[in-house]
Design a protein around this motif. Sequence first.
Motif, PDB file in Angstrom:
ATOM      1  N   ILE A 188      -8.417   3.360  -9.046  1.00  0.00           N
ATOM      2  CA  ILE A 188      -6.988   3.313  -9.637  1.00  0.00           C
ATOM      3  C   ILE A 188      -6.496   1.959  -9.518  1.00  0.00           C
ATOM      4  O   ILE A 188      -5.884   1.461 -10.499  1.00  0.00           O
ATOM      5  N   LYS A 189      -6.888   1.270  -8.244  1.00  0.00           N
ATOM      6  CA  LYS A 189      -6.657  -0.059  -8.270  1.00  0.00           C
ATOM      7  C   LYS A 189      -6.972  -0.970  -9.216  1.00  0.00           C
ATOM      8  O   LYS A 189      -6.551  -1.940  -9.858  1.00  0.00           O
ATOM      9  N   LYS A 190      -8.380  -0.657  -9.643  1.00  0.00           N
ATOM     10  CA  LYS A 190      -9.140  -1.703 -10.423  1.00  0.00           C
ATOM     11  C   LYS A 190      -8.508  -1.578 -11.797  1.00  0.00           C
ATOM     12  O   LYS A 190      -8.300  -2.265 -12.704  1.00  0.00           O
ATOM     13  N   ILE A 191      -8.086  -0.298 -12.190  1.00  0.00           N
ATOM     14  CA  ILE A 191      -7.557   0.270 -13.363  1.00  0.00           C
ATOM     15  C   ILE A 191      -6.272  -0.609 -13.605  1.00  0.00           C
ATOM     16  O   ILE A 191      -5.898  -1.103 -14.653  1.00  0.00           O
ATOM     17  N   LEU A 192      -5.394  -0.799 -12.459  1.00  0.00           N
ATOM     18  CA  LEU A 192      -3.998  -1.221 -12.382  1.00  0.00           C
ATOM     19  C   LEU A 192      -4.215  -2.772 -12.628  1.00  0.00           C
ATOM     20  O   LEU A 192      -3.557  -3.530 -13.400  1.00  0.00           O
ATOM     21  N   LEU A 193      -5.304  -3.299 -12.049  1.00  0.00           N
ATOM     22  CA  LEU A 193      -5.481  -4.820 -12.151  1.00  0.00           C
ATOM     23  C   LEU A 193      -5.839  -5.178 -13.439  1.00  0.00           C
ATOM     24  O   LEU A 193      -5.596  -6.297 -13.925  1.00  0.00           O
ATOM     25  N   LEU A 194      -6.521  -4.422 -14.262  1.00  0.00           N
ATOM     26  CA  LEU A 194      -6.828  -4.627 -15.763  1.00  0.00           C
ATOM     27  C   LEU A 194      -5.724  -4.697 -16.431  1.00  0.00           C
ATOM     28  O   LEU A 194      -5.535  -5.151 -17.548  1.00  0.00           O
ATOM     29  N   LYS A 195      -4.827  -3.757 -16.138  1.00  0.00           N
ATOM     30  CA  LYS A 195      -3.121  -3.891 -16.561  1.00  0.00           C
ATOM     31  C   LYS A 195      -2.377  -5.029 -16.224  1.00  0.00           C
ATOM     32  O   LYS A 195      -1.235  -5.064 -16.395  1.00  0.00           O
ATOM     33  N   MET A 196      -2.917  -6.256 -15.316  1.00  0.00           N
ATOM     34  CA  MET A 196      -2.194  -7.128 -14.861  1.00  0.00           C
ATOM     35  C   MET A 196      -1.384  -6.648 -13.735  1.00  0.00           C
ATOM     36  O   MET A 196      -0.240  -7.270 -13.659  1.00  0.00           O
ATOM     37  N   ILE A 197      -1.553  -5.645 -13.212  1.00  0.00           N
ATOM     38  CA  ILE A 197      -0.674  -4.903 -12.115  1.00  0.00           C
ATOM     39  C   ILE A 197      -1.420  -5.427 -10.750  1.00  0.00           C
ATOM     40  O   ILE A 197      -2.415  -4.871 -10.232  1.00  0.00           O
ATOM     41  N   LYS A 198      -1.139  -6.490 -10.093  1.00  0.00           N
ATOM     42  CA  LYS A 198      -1.859  -7.100  -8.953  1.00  0.00           C
ATOM     43  C   LYS A 198      -1.012  -6.801  -7.353  1.00  0.00           C
ATOM     44  O   LYS A 198      -1.899  -6.775  -6.607  1.00  0.00           O
ATOM     45  N   ASN A 199      -0.037  -6.340  -7.684  1.00  0.00           N
ATOM     46  CA  ASN A 199       0.679  -6.265  -6.430  1.00  0.00           C
ATOM     47  C   ASN A 199       0.389  -4.558  -6.020  1.00  0.00           C
ATOM     48  O   ASN A 199       1.354  -3.585  -6.021  1.00  0.00           O
ATOM     49  N   VAL A 200      -0.806  -4.249  -5.646  1.00  0.00           N
ATOM     50  CA  VAL A 200      -1.148  -2.887  -5.315  1.00  0.00           C
ATOM     51  C   VAL A 200      -1.546  -2.573  -3.934  1.00  0.00           C
ATOM     52  O   VAL A 200      -2.229  -3.482  -3.392  1.00  0.00           O
ATOM     53  N   ILE A 201      -1.068  -1.670  -3.221  1.00  0.00           N
ATOM     54  CA  ILE A 201      -1.279  -1.260  -1.754  1.00  0.00           C
ATOM     55  C   ILE A 201      -1.781   0.085  -1.466  1.00  0.00           C
ATOM     56  O   ILE A 201      -1.117   1.055  -2.037  1.00  0.00           O
ATOM     57  N   ILE A 202      -3.061   0.110  -0.979  1.00  0.00           N
ATOM     58  CA  ILE A 202      -3.508   1.495  -0.514  1.00  0.00           C
ATOM     59  C   ILE A 202      -3.550   1.867   0.791  1.00  0.00           C
ATOM     60  O   ILE A 202      -3.546   1.197   1.587  1.00  0.00           O
ATOM     61  N   VAL A 203      -2.776   3.255   0.642  1.00  0.00           N
ATOM     62  CA  VAL A 203      -2.647   3.749   2.237  1.00  0.00           C
ATOM     63  C   VAL A 203      -3.520   4.913   2.375  1.00  0.00           C
ATOM     64  O   VAL A 203      -3.663   5.879   1.108  1.00  0.00           O
ATOM     65  N   ARG A 204      -3.722   5.542   3.404  1.00  0.00           N
ATOM     66  CA  ARG A 204      -4.149   6.674   3.486  1.00  0.00           C
ATOM     67  C   ARG A 204      -3.297   7.575   4.718  1.00  0.00           C
ATOM     68  O   ARG A 204      -2.447   6.925   5.575  1.00  0.00           O
ATOM     69  N   GLN A 205      -3.342   8.984   4.361  1.00  0.00           N
ATOM     70  CA  GLN A 205      -2.464   9.691   5.382  1.00  0.00           C
ATOM     71  C   GLN A 205      -3.394  10.887   5.869  1.00  0.00           C
ATOM     72  O   GLN A 205      -4.206  11.395   5.194  1.00  0.00           O
ATOM     73  N   PRO A 206      -3.090  11.264   7.252  1.00  0.00           N
ATOM     74  CA  PRO A 206      -2.492  10.383   8.067  1.00  0.00           C
ATOM     75  C   PRO A 206      -3.059   9.151   8.342  1.00  0.00           C
ATOM     76  O   PRO A 206      -4.287   8.902   8.200  1.00  0.00           O
ATOM     77  N   GLY A 207      -2.396   7.947   8.739  1.00  0.00           N
ATOM     78  CA  GLY A 207      -2.730   6.628   9.254  1.00  0.00           C
ATOM     79  C   GLY A 207      -2.046   5.335   8.436  1.00  0.00           C
ATOM     80  O   GLY A 207      -0.778   5.689   7.830  1.00  0.00           O
ATOM     81  N   SER A 208      -2.867   4.271   8.408  1.00  0.00           N
ATOM     82  CA  SER A 208      -2.199   3.106   7.881  1.00  0.00           C
ATOM     83  C   SER A 208      -1.033   2.420   8.471  1.00  0.00           C
ATOM     84  O   SER A 208      -0.505   1.627   7.938  1.00  0.00           O
ATOM     85  N   THR A 209      -0.788   2.899   9.879  1.00  0.00           N
ATOM     86  CA  THR A 209       0.131   1.922  10.678  1.00  0.00           C
ATOM     87  C   THR A 209      -0.406   2.398  12.071  1.00  0.00           C
ATOM     88  O   THR A 209      -1.221   3.223  12.065  1.00  0.00           O
ATOM     89  N   PHE A 210      -0.316   1.495  12.972  1.00  0.00           N
ATOM     90  CA  PHE A 210      -0.834   1.521  14.175  1.00  0.00           C
ATOM     91  C   PHE A 210      -0.660   3.025  14.755  1.00  0.00           C
ATOM     92  O   PHE A 210      -1.459   3.629  15.207  1.00  0.00           O
ATOM     93  N   TRP A 217       3.102  -1.800  -5.801  1.00  0.00           N
ATOM     94  CA  TRP A 217       2.719  -0.289  -6.328  1.00  0.00           C
ATOM     95  C   TRP A 217       1.979   0.524  -5.079  1.00  0.00           C
ATOM     96  O   TRP A 217       1.309  -0.183  -4.334  1.00  0.00           O
ATOM     97  N   ILE A 218       2.049   1.604  -4.797  1.00  0.00           N
ATOM     98  CA  ILE A 218       1.664   2.183  -3.803  1.00  0.00           C
ATOM     99  C   ILE A 218       0.451   3.140  -4.205  1.00  0.00           C
ATOM    100  O   ILE A 218       1.022   4.084  -4.964  1.00  0.00           O
ATOM    101  N   ILE A 219      -0.680   3.374  -3.640  1.00  0.00           N
ATOM    102  CA  ILE A 219      -1.483   4.385  -4.031  1.00  0.00           C
ATOM    103  C   ILE A 219      -1.799   5.016  -2.750  1.00  0.00           C
ATOM    104  O   ILE A 219      -2.204   4.332  -1.615  1.00  0.00           O
ATOM    105  N   SER A 220      -1.614   6.373  -2.370  1.00  0.00           N
ATOM    106  CA  SER A 220      -1.703   7.028  -1.094  1.00  0.00           C
ATOM    107  C   SER A 220      -2.766   8.037  -1.378  1.00  0.00           C
ATOM    108  O   SER A 220      -2.631   8.804  -2.049  1.00  0.00           O
ATOM    109  N   ASP A 221      -3.770   7.772  -0.229  1.00  0.00           N
ATOM    110  CA  ASP A 221      -4.624   8.983  -0.276  1.00  0.00           C
ATOM    111  C   ASP A 221      -4.034  10.144   0.547  1.00  0.00           C
ATOM    112  O   ASP A 221      -4.018  10.046   1.893  1.00  0.00           O
ATOM    113  N   ARG A 222      -3.667  10.882  -0.057  1.00  0.00           N
ATOM    114  CA  ARG A 222      -3.013  12.348   0.593  1.00  0.00           C
ATOM    115  C   ARG A 222      -1.457  11.986   0.657  1.00  0.00           C
ATOM    116  O   ARG A 222      -1.058  11.073   0.736  1.00  0.00           O
TER     117      ARG A 222
END
Length: 210
Positions: free
Chosen positions: A24-46, A94-99
């Motif tokens: 999904i991030k790669k697809i967004l990059l092809l659309k010139m959307i570069k500000n993409v962050i992937i997170v996972r749940q639970p997780g992605s903070t200390f 942009w945020i992509i969240s796994d769960r």
Amino acid sequence: MKKNKFIVVEGMEGAGKTTACQTIKKILLLKMIKNVIIVRQPGSTFISEKIRSLITSEHKKEKLNKYSELLLLYSARFQLLKNVIQPQLKKGNWIISDRHNLSSIAYQGGQGIKNSLIYDLIKITNKFAKPDLTIFFDIKQEIGLNRIILRSKLDRIEKKSSIFFSKVRKNYLKYISLNSKKIIINANLDLKMVNNHLKKKLNNWLKNSQ
């Protein structure tokens, strides 16, 4: 450039969510959307990662109660929403969240927890951010479990019974059907076909989204 979005990827074990997030991030990059962050749940903070380890690990001295598990999951979710998702969305990323919440409806609901309790917690998450799109990767439980057995050692959740995972999939199918902001992908197919379907459907959504 399109307004930034909060995209959630959902599915059972072995559905390929982690790989899909990168696609999904790669697809967004092809659309010139570069500000993409992937997170996972639970997780992605200390703190959320510490909670994730607690939830997924087996504990010989004490069994994790299903209500404790639910509240731990939402503790991790609130940390992530408050410290990462909400501020990054405000910055225009942009945020992509796994769960996200649908996982709790499917999994914790599959353990017999009433939806009314889960929905009370969802109401709090919605104050931080609501998903603009949920992409559900539907996979038959036997195919998904076979994939994760080949992939790595099973964690505490992945070792649950086939009866449990049958309930999880039924919950997913029931509640994703009620979501108007969704894309459903047949994850039983080979990776190339799954990616092709994902690219086609996501590009169509991007074309029509505001």
